[in-house]
Design a protein around this motif. Structure first.
Motif, PDB file in Angstrom:
ATOM      1  N   VAL A 153       0.974  -1.218   0.048  1.00  0.00           N
ATOM      2  CA  VAL A 153       0.077  -0.115  -0.100  1.00  0.00           C
ATOM      3  C   VAL A 153       0.736   1.156   0.027  1.00  0.00           C
ATOM      4  O   VAL A 153       0.927   1.880  -1.152  1.00  0.00           O
ATOM      5  CB  VAL A 153      -0.953  -0.021   1.171  1.00  0.00           C
ATOM      6  N   LEU A 154       1.469   1.610   1.015  1.00  0.00           N
ATOM      7  CA  LEU A 154       2.273   2.654   1.124  1.00  0.00           C
ATOM      8  C   LEU A 154       3.512   2.579   0.119  1.00  0.00           C
ATOM      9  O   LEU A 154       4.143   3.609  -0.316  1.00  0.00           O
ATOM     10  CB  LEU A 154       2.942   3.004   2.513  1.00  0.00           C
ATOM     11  N   LYS A 155       4.020   1.308  -0.290  1.00  0.00           N
ATOM     12  CA  LYS A 155       5.203   1.432  -0.947  1.00  0.00           C
ATOM     13  C   LYS A 155       4.685   1.008  -2.366  1.00  0.00           C
ATOM     14  O   LYS A 155       5.588   1.031  -3.308  1.00  0.00           O
ATOM     15  CB  LYS A 155       5.976   0.016  -0.676  1.00  0.00           C
ATOM     16  N   ALA A 156       3.355   1.189  -2.593  1.00  0.00           N
ATOM     17  CA  ALA A 156       3.113   0.957  -4.118  1.00  0.00           C
ATOM     18  C   ALA A 156       3.170   2.175  -4.769  1.00  0.00           C
ATOM     19  O   ALA A 156       3.477   3.269  -4.514  1.00  0.00           O
ATOM     20  CB  ALA A 156       1.712   0.432  -4.095  1.00  0.00           C
ATOM     21  N   GLU A 157       3.347   2.027  -6.304  1.00  0.00           N
ATOM     22  CA  GLU A 157       3.476   3.189  -7.093  1.00  0.00           C
ATOM     23  C   GLU A 157       2.285   3.955  -7.283  1.00  0.00           C
ATOM     24  O   GLU A 157       1.244   3.381  -7.219  1.00  0.00           O
ATOM     25  CB  GLU A 157       3.993   2.834  -8.414  1.00  0.00           C
ATOM     26  N   GLU A 158       2.257   5.216  -7.761  1.00  0.00           N
ATOM     27  CA  GLU A 158       1.141   5.812  -8.084  1.00  0.00           C
ATOM     28  C   GLU A 158       0.515   5.400  -9.516  1.00  0.00           C
ATOM     29  O   GLU A 158       1.578   4.901 -10.192  1.00  0.00           O
ATOM     30  CB  GLU A 158       1.204   7.451  -8.037  1.00  0.00           C
ATOM     31  N   GLN A 194      -1.810   3.521  -8.035  1.00  0.00           N
ATOM     32  CA  GLN A 194      -2.025   2.449  -7.156  1.00  0.00           C
ATOM     33  C   GLN A 194      -2.287   2.631  -5.892  1.00  0.00           C
ATOM     34  O   GLN A 194      -2.700   2.456  -4.878  1.00  0.00           O
ATOM     35  CB  GLN A 194      -1.267   1.259  -7.376  1.00  0.00           C
ATOM     36  N   ARG A 195      -0.954   3.398  -5.311  1.00  0.00           N
ATOM     37  CA  ARG A 195      -0.913   3.933  -4.048  1.00  0.00           C
ATOM     38  C   ARG A 195      -2.196   4.553  -3.393  1.00  0.00           C
ATOM     39  O   ARG A 195      -2.810   4.285  -2.380  1.00  0.00           O
ATOM     40  CB  ARG A 195       0.285   4.739  -3.699  1.00  0.00           C
ATOM     41  N   THR A 196      -2.499   5.652  -4.049  1.00  0.00           N
ATOM     42  CA  THR A 196      -3.683   6.374  -3.761  1.00  0.00           C
ATOM     43  C   THR A 196      -5.005   5.594  -3.649  1.00  0.00           C
ATOM     44  O   THR A 196      -5.845   5.698  -2.915  1.00  0.00           O
ATOM     45  CB  THR A 196      -3.962   7.455  -4.590  1.00  0.00           C
ATOM     46  N   ARG A 256      -5.067   2.312  -3.342  1.00  0.00           N
ATOM     47  CA  ARG A 256      -5.496   1.324  -2.332  1.00  0.00           C
ATOM     48  C   ARG A 256      -5.491   2.101  -0.900  1.00  0.00           C
ATOM     49  O   ARG A 256      -6.200   1.486  -0.026  1.00  0.00           O
ATOM     50  CB  ARG A 256      -3.886   0.586  -2.217  1.00  0.00           C
TER      51      ARG A 256
END
Ligand code: ARG
Length: 589
Positions: free
Chosen positions: A552-557, A559-561, A563
């Motif tokens: 989640v926090l480590k995902a790319e945009e 996807q991050r937002t 999630r």
């Protein structure tokens, strides 16, 4: 049924008419949630049921319907499976749009009732001079939850506490206290509930043994009914005493309700008897005035009457309920009246409901419902008692849950390296989680069954318990703390994107909230909401699982937002759902 399901239903109905003509207007397409995600999200089974009428194979019927069905804005191309099921799979884009819409809605997409009405929930209702017991605890927790759900749906809810504050018990008690402790009848706060309960027990004993005492007690009841000043004063003091004790429990449980005890209806009792007499229902039987009931017989198989007025002129519990029912319909203008008591009283409700119906007191647009619940049992499967065999005081029961959770919390804090917490934090968290655990353990059972009261089970952070769910909620807030994210900042430019199966599963579950709430509004089974929230928590944990879940926090945009938005929606759904159960959430545990 949720909004999506309703839209699909309408479209299927239209397709049926387009395929087979107006004779098929109003035919139910039999749309249900798919039993297995493999088959999509919904399934329409109408083709199978029309086979005879149309003289065609179900698969051919299904094909004709699908040919006329336009659901392309909501679903993928419909598929026909097995003997003739029409399988519908929601489009990802559609789900995304739904989630983006509820993100901006404080009700999370749950519509208010289209037909708000005045509803009464009669719950808790302990008896003066007697201790509130676990049965009253269940009634309080279940009744409060039902009231919260109805309020949330926009109904005008009257929460009534039908306190047992009238009747023969006061004659005994006052007579006895005049003898042994007269100050209690003149001085406020001279007794506490413990004393009151034990005095009541002794008074009852005297009443059963001593005829002279019985006579004086009866006279005392007459004086109370006639409004004799000193008796009335004594009665008020005794009620006040009990009331203070009940209030402690209500404060602990955060329950609001309006007291309107049995005594309130006392002046209306004679007219109940008169009006029953006028409609020809009242029968004199061994000096008592009764109404004979259909379908009820005594042990000898003889017809069983409901006694409205005893031979000594006194009235019964049921008479008061009849008076209360009339008052609630005529004066309170209630359209639905819900009584929450143990199932042991089922006959009582059936009987006085029947009398009221026969007398023509229940208008067609008024619904009266008894909501029964089972017993609370000890871990030995027997009646719930303390180790020494006494009845458990509710205060002790609730305090114990708090104390035990505190011990678990302290152990956890110790385990985590470098973690230190203030006394204030520990006290507040233990209070909230301890009380929530008791409430949740009760609400998560189908209310009609008995359940075993187990501190170990209800306080465990694994399984279908309040701590489990509260930890999930706090965990989500942990994500926002760690990422320094303010969920409220997500505005129009932030969008949910559903790519992964784990995201889709979670999203679909979030979208079911409105369906569940409207189910509980109808069937008054809070355990269905618990089950929903439990599954939501589990699905979230799978989505967020360290090994098998998604970053989640480590995902790319972007996807991050997206999630993070799913996290936020999960937390808000949990908070709303738990609040409807009467459970407060904590951002950190
Ligand atoms: N006081 C009763 C009891 O303790 C419950 C009253 C329930 N409400 C009613 N309207 N009868 O069992």
């Amino acid at each position: 049924m949720n909004a999506t399901q309703e839209q699909l239903k309408v479209k299927l109905e239209q397709a049926l008419v387009a395929a087979f003509g107006t004779d098929y207007t109003g035919v139910d397409p039999i749309l249900v949630a798919a039993s297995n995600p493999k088959f999509g999200d919904y399934q329409a089974n109408v083709a199978l049921s029309l086979s005879k009428r149309l003289g065609q194979q179900p698969r051919a019927i299904a094909q004709s319907i699908v040919d006329k069905l336009d659901v392309s804005d909501i679903c993928e191309t419909p598929e026909i499976a097995g003997p003739g099921f029409i399988n519908l799979k929601l489009k990802t884009a559609y789900l995304e749009a739904q989630l983006n819409a509820i993100q901006a809605d404080s009700r999370l997409g749950v519509p208010s009732s289209k037909t708000p009405k005045r509803e009464i929930v009669d719950f808790s209702s302990p008896n003066i001079a007697k201790e509130m017991h676990v049965g009253h605890l269940r009634s309080t927790i279940i009744g409060d939850c039902i009231a919260r759900i109805l309020e949330f749906q926009g109904h005008d809810v009257l929460r009534l506490n039908h306190v047992g504050d009238w009747g023969t018990q006061f004659g005994m008690l006052i007579t006895y206290l005049r003898e042994v402790y007269p100050e209690a009848l003149t001085t406020a706060n001279a007794l506490d509930i413990g004393d009151l309960v034990s005095f009541y027990r002794k008074a009852k004993q005297r009443f059963d043994e001593d005829e002279a005492f019985q006579e004086t007690a009866r006279q005392e009841v007459v004086r109370l009914q006639a409004g004799g000043e000193d008796t009335l004063h004594a009665w008020k003091l005794l009620c006040e005493q009990s009331r203070q004790e009940f209030q402690i429990i209500y404060d602990l449980l955060n329950i609001k309700l309006e007291e309107r005890g049995e005594s309130f209806y006392n002046p209306l009792l004679p007219s109940v008897a008169e009006d029953l007499e006028n409609v020809g229902l009242l029968v004199e039987n061994q000096g008592a005035k009764c109404v004979f009931l259909d379908g009820f017989t005594n042990r000898e198989g003889e017809p069983l009457p409901l006694i409205v007025q005893k031979s000594d002129g006194g009235y019964n519990y049921a008479t008061t309920d009849l008076a209360a029912l009339r008052y609630r319909i005529e004066k309170d203008r209630a359209k639905r009246i819900i009584y929450v008591t143990d199932s042991g009283q089922a006959n009582h409700f059936e009987q006085f409901f029947q009398v009221a119906r026969k007398a023509g007191w229940i208008p067609e647009d008024v619904e009266i419902i008894h909501v029964p619940f089972g017993l609370v049992l000890g871990e030995d499967g027997k009646k719930f008692r303390t180790r020494s065999g006494d009845t458990v005081r509710l205060r002790d029961l609730l305090d114990e849950a708090v104390i035990r959770f505190r011990a678990l919390l302290e152990a956890k804090i110790q385990e985590e390296e470098g973690r230190e917490e203030t006394e204030e934090f520990k006290a507040e968290v233990s209070q909230v989680v301890g009380i929530s655990a008791v409430k949740y353990a009760d609400l998560s059972q189908n209310r009609t069954s008995n359940y075993i009261f187990s501190y170990d089970k209800m306080l465990s952070d694994k399984g279908n318990t309040a701590p489990y769910m509260l930890y999930v909620y706090a965990r989500i807030h942990g994500i926002s703390r760690k990422g320094e994210i303010n969920f409220q900042d997500f505005k129009d430019n932030a969008k949910v994107i559903l790519e992964h199966e784990l995201e889709l599963t979670l999203a679909k579950h979030i979208l079911q909230l409105s369906e569940i709430i409207s189910d509980v509004e109808q069937d008054l089974l809070p355990n269905r909401l618990c089950e929903y929230l439990f599954q939501l928590s589990q699905k979230f944990n799978q989505f967020y699982d360290k090994e098998h879940g998604l970053p989640v926090l480590k995902a790319e945009e972007p996807q991050r937002t997206s999630r993070l938005m799913l996290c936020d929606l999960t937390a808000r759904t949990l908070k709303l759902g738990l609040n409807l159960l009467g459970i407060q959430v904590l951002e950190r545990i």
